[in-house]
Design a protein around this motif. Structure first.
Motif, PDB file in Angstrom:
ATOM      1  N   UNK A  83       0.817  -1.206   0.000  1.00  0.00           N
ATOM      2  CA  UNK A  83       0.000   0.000   0.000  1.00  0.00           C
ATOM      3  C   UNK A  83       0.852   1.256   0.000  1.00  0.00           C
ATOM      4  N   UNK A  84       1.889   1.287   0.833  1.00  0.00           N
ATOM      5  CA  UNK A  84       2.773   2.442   0.859  1.00  0.00           C
ATOM      6  C   UNK A  84       3.506   2.622  -0.470  1.00  0.00           C
ATOM      7  N   UNK A  85       3.923   1.504  -1.067  1.00  0.00           N
ATOM      8  CA  UNK A  85       4.622   1.582  -2.349  1.00  0.00           C
ATOM      9  C   UNK A  85       3.683   2.038  -3.465  1.00  0.00           C
ATOM     10  N   UNK A  86       2.465   1.494  -3.495  1.00  0.00           N
ATOM     11  CA  UNK A  86       1.489   1.875  -4.526  1.00  0.00           C
ATOM     12  C   UNK A  86       1.181   3.362  -4.426  1.00  0.00           C
ATOM     13  N   UNK A  87       1.089   3.857  -3.225  1.00  0.00           N
ATOM     14  CA  UNK A  87       0.819   5.295  -3.039  1.00  0.00           C
ATOM     15  C   UNK A  87       1.903   6.138  -3.679  1.00  0.00           C
ATOM     16  N   UNK A  88       3.138   5.616  -3.741  1.00  0.00           N
ATOM     17  CA  UNK A  88       4.248   6.350  -4.336  1.00  0.00           C
ATOM     18  C   UNK A  88       4.535   5.897  -5.762  1.00  0.00           C
TER      19      UNK A  88
END
Length: 381
Positions: A83-88
């Protein structure tokens, strides 16, 4: 009665995680474009199921179910990392995550079914979770240090979560004697660790929610103040930004350049509106590449563009306008060999209060340039 109280308390923690996960799912349902919320929701819901089961198990049951419970924890940790990676705009390396999970689960199987060592299982599982969490760190810190405070808080909160995961085995080793390992899940230390975990999860959830709301507000603001085709400022956004731009301290000189694409109706009528849109986008990029950071570029509507920039003198501003005019003249488009040119009016702006009048003066000069044959710049005397 006292013996049962911890049993009820430990169910509060996974219950809180489950509710947070459901809140993220609700947020994803409402905010359809925030895809990362689905992953964060899974990262809360799946471990909550494992934690509720684990907290009610005896040491023998923990050994029997260690691989299954660890699978839930590992997937939940990877889901948050994803989720954190997808956000970036990235991903949390699923292949590497699978490799870490396979090694972790194999070691857990050995130290639960072949050589039962609770301490080893605690170390292995937490190390596996931390390694999976680390897969998102590159996407969080690959960019320059964000100036936005909320982004820094999010990055620090995620890092603290990883540090806490690594610290848990050391806490257990330091405060639980070997003879009491069998009663770990019934100890006060276990309750304290659960309480710490839920507080960290609550904090992280609040930070994510706050940043999501911030992103939505910024998007709404962009839609209000930016032109949807060129992504330049629109008329409203230009005047709002000019208030900040021209209120900066110092002895600054400001110059206003108005640009109008020559024969734009001819372009739309003969090349089509899609080609006309492409021309507008190319012109907007040409303007943007020739200004300094902080200068304002706006599309006021149709084929009219406005630039507000700082400068030393009118000679420098005229040179910049000539560079833009020349680049436009040299640009070719896919459906025609005709050149796209622009006419320009350039004036100095005396103050923020003078800005509307300066636009009027620049427009008058723009029409002088058109009447004089187009593809040229008229400058105030």
């Amino acid at each position: 009665m006292n013996q049962q109280e911890p049993q009820y308390f430990v169910l509060i923690v996974p219950g809180c995680l489950l509710l947070l996960g459901l809140a993220f799912l609700l947020g994803r349902w409402i905010l359809r474009d925030q895809r990362f919320l689905s992953w964060v929701a899974a990262g809360y819901i799946i471990p909550s199921l494992a934690l509720s089961a684990q907290s009610l198990m005896t040491n023998a049951q923990l050994a029997d179910w260690s691989v299954v419970i660890a699978t839930f924890y590992l997937f939940g940790s990877w889901a948050v990392a994803q989720g954190m990676a997808v956000r970036n705009g990235s991903h949390a390396h699923p292949c590497i995550a699978l490799l870490i999970a396979a090694i972790t689960l194999a070691l857990l199987f050995y130290f639960s079914h072949i050589d039962d060592r609770l301490w080893f299982r605690i170390v292995i599982l937490n190390a596996g979770i931390a390694l999976v969490q680390l897969l998102a760190v590159r996407s969080l810190f690959a960019r320059p240090t964000p100036e936005d405070l909320s982004e820094r808080v999010l990055n620090i909160s995620y890092s603290v979560s990883i540090a806490y995961t690594l610290a848990r085995p050391l806490v257990v080793y330091s405060f639980v004697p070997a003879v009491d390992m069998d009663n770990l899940t019934r100890s006060n230390l276990w309750l304290l660790m659960l309480a710490t975990s839920v507080l960290l999860c609550l904090w992280f959830a609040l930070v994510v929610f706050a940043i999501t709301v911030r992103d939505i507000l910024l998007k709404v603001s962009d839609e209000r103040y930016r032109d949807s085709l060129t992504l330049l400022l629109n008329r409203r956004g230009f005047f709002e930004s000019a208030k900040i731009f021209m209120s900066q301290p110092g002895d600054q000189r400001y110059f206003l350049l108005v640009c109008d694409i020559d024969h734009f109706k001819h372009i739309n009528d003969n090349w089509g509106h899609l080609e006309g849109d492409q021309v507008l986008q190319v012109v907007s990029r040409t303007l943007l590449t020739n200004v300094r950071g902080g200068d304002l570029v706006a599309r006021f509507g149709g084929e009219e563009f406005v630039m507000l920039m700082k400068g030393n003198n009118m000679t420098d501003a005229s040179s910049l306008a000539e560079r833009i005019r020349y680049q436009l003249e040299q640009t070719t488009f896919s459906h025609s060999a005709e050149k796209v040119t622009g006419s320009f009016g350039l004036v100095e702006v005396n103050s923020l209060q003078d800005l509307p009048a300066a636009i009027g003066r620049a427009d008058a000069l723009l029409y002088q340039a058109k009447n004089a044959g187009r593809n040229q710049i008229c400058v105030t005397a």
